[in-house]
Design a protein around this motif. Structure first.
Motif, PDB file in Angstrom:
ATOM      1  N   GLU A  13      57.039  -7.999   1.036  1.00 12.70           N
ATOM      2  CA  GLU A  13      57.854  -8.397   2.186  1.00 12.70           C
ATOM      3  C   GLU A  13      59.139  -7.574   2.256  1.00 12.70           C
ATOM      4  O   GLU A  13      59.506  -7.052   3.312  1.00 12.70           O
ATOM      5  N   TYR A  14      59.808  -7.423   1.120  1.00 11.46           N
ATOM      6  CA  TYR A  14      61.043  -6.633   1.108  1.00 11.46           C
ATOM      7  C   TYR A  14      60.771  -5.153   1.355  1.00 11.46           C
ATOM      8  O   TYR A  14      61.556  -4.477   2.033  1.00 11.46           O
ATOM      9  N   ASN A  15      59.664  -4.639   0.819  1.00 10.67           N
ATOM     10  CA  ASN A  15      59.303  -3.244   1.108  1.00 10.67           C
ATOM     11  C   ASN A  15      59.103  -3.051   2.605  1.00 10.67           C
ATOM     12  O   ASN A  15      59.573  -2.064   3.188  1.00 10.67           O
ATOM     13  N   THR A  16      58.408  -3.975   3.234  1.00 11.08           N
ATOM     14  CA  THR A  16      58.146  -3.883   4.665  1.00 11.08           C
ATOM     15  C   THR A  16      59.448  -3.915   5.466  1.00 11.08           C
ATOM     16  O   THR A  16      59.638  -3.129   6.395  1.00 11.08           O
ATOM     17  N   ILE A  17      60.336  -4.814   5.082  1.00 14.05           N
ATOM     18  CA  ILE A  17      61.630  -4.919   5.782  1.00 14.05           C
ATOM     19  C   ILE A  17      62.414  -3.612   5.659  1.00 14.05           C
ATOM     20  O   ILE A  17      62.925  -3.091   6.660  1.00 14.05           O
ATOM     21  N   THR A  18      62.512  -3.078   4.453  1.00 10.89           N
ATOM     22  CA  THR A  18      63.303  -1.856   4.274  1.00 10.89           C
ATOM     23  C   THR A  18      62.673  -0.676   5.002  1.00 10.89           C
ATOM     24  O   THR A  18      63.396   0.158   5.569  1.00 10.89           O
ATOM     25  N   LEU A  19      61.349  -0.595   5.010  1.00 13.80           N
ATOM     26  CA  LEU A  19      60.697   0.514   5.713  1.00 13.80           C
ATOM     27  C   LEU A  19      60.868   0.392   7.230  1.00 13.80           C
ATOM     28  O   LEU A  19      60.996   1.411   7.916  1.00 13.80           O
ATOM     29  N   LYS A  20      60.880  -0.831   7.733  1.00 12.91           N
ATOM     30  CA  LYS A  20      61.119  -1.008   9.175  1.00 12.91           C
ATOM     31  C   LYS A  20      62.555  -0.635   9.537  1.00 12.91           C
ATOM     32  O   LYS A  20      62.805  -0.062  10.592  1.00 12.91           O
ATOM     33  N   GLN A  21      63.481  -0.946   8.653  1.00  5.98           N
ATOM     34  CA  GLN A  21      64.886  -0.635   8.925  1.00  5.98           C
ATOM     35  C   GLN A  21      65.199   0.851   8.748  1.00  5.98           C
ATOM     36  O   GLN A  21      66.068   1.383   9.423  1.00  5.98           O
ATOM     37  N   SER A  22      64.498   1.488   7.831  1.00  4.72           N
ATOM     38  CA  SER A  22      64.746   2.911   7.542  1.00  4.72           C
ATOM     39  C   SER A  22      63.416   3.644   7.375  1.00  4.72           C
ATOM     40  O   SER A  22      63.034   4.036   6.270  1.00  4.72           O
ATOM     41  N   PRO A  23      62.694   3.865   8.475  1.00  6.53           N
ATOM     42  CA  PRO A  23      61.355   4.447   8.377  1.00  6.53           C
ATOM     43  C   PRO A  23      61.321   5.919   7.942  1.00  6.53           C
ATOM     44  O   PRO A  23      60.251   6.435   7.638  1.00  6.53           O
ATOM     45  N   LYS A  24      62.464   6.562   7.885  1.00 11.52           N
ATOM     46  CA  LYS A  24      62.516   7.970   7.469  1.00 11.52           C
ATOM     47  C   LYS A  24      63.060   8.128   6.052  1.00 11.52           C
ATOM     48  O   LYS A  24      63.271   9.243   5.593  1.00 11.52           O
ATOM     49  N   ASN A  25      63.275   7.017   5.368  1.00 18.20           N
ATOM     50  CA  ASN A  25      63.820   7.081   4.011  1.00 18.20           C
ATOM     51  C   ASN A  25      62.683   7.241   3.015  1.00 18.20           C
ATOM     52  O   ASN A  25      61.970   6.290   2.691  1.00 18.20           O
TER      53      ASN A  25
END
Length: 159
Positions: A13-25
């Motif tokens: 869940e946290y991985n998904t949230i961070t990837l949605k917030q920063s998809p180029k990181n």
């Protein structure tokens, strides 16, 4: 015992949230790939293993010249192979393509990447290609890191 799934679910869940917030990181993709591989080590689920490889592919799309991503792929393939007690021809072919091929690609991207050479040598050894494994370990000792004790140990241990 029922405690693993809530932890893996929360991490996903946290991985998904961070990837949605920063998809180029790219670092978030790397973290996701490692997490999914850890989940695979716990579960032995192909779904988790494939998720780890997907995250690595996503990271490589963002950083195509970074040798760490094919290197990680080679480690994941080696770990998967070592987890199996019996090795079929399909397992060996997968290790050759997904593991050895990735290690060699990492070396092409960074010719002095000793970690990738270690992975390559270990994979060759697992595949029974002892002469090639010895040459790989010796190459690092001769050309990259002459006193590396891990390479010396692996070289001595090749059967």
């Amino acid at each position: 015992d029922g405690t693993v799934h809530p932890c893996t679910d929360l991490a996903r869940e946290y991985n998904t949230i961070t990837l949605k917030q920063s998809p180029k990181n790219v670092f978030y993709y790397r973290t996701t790939s490692r997490n999914e591989y850890y989940f695979y080590q716990i579960s032995k689920s192909e779904v988790d293993y494939k998720a780890s490889l997907k995250a690595l592919r996503d990271a490589r799309r963002l950083a195509p010249t970074d040798p760490r991503y094919p290197y990680f792929q080679s480690l994941f393939a080696l770990g998967k192979y070592e987890n199996n007690k019996k090795h079929s021809e399909i397992d060996k072919r997968e290790l050759t393509i997904s593991g050895l091929g990735a290690a060699e690609f990492a070396i092409k991207l960074k010719p002095n990447y000793s970690d990738a050479y270690m992975s390559k040598g270990l994979i060759l050894s697992q595949l029974g290609r002892s002469d090639e494994a010895r040459k790989t370990f010796q190459y690092v000792l001769d050309n990259i890191d002459p006193g590396n004790q891990q390479f010396i140990k692996e070289l001595e241990g090749v059967k």
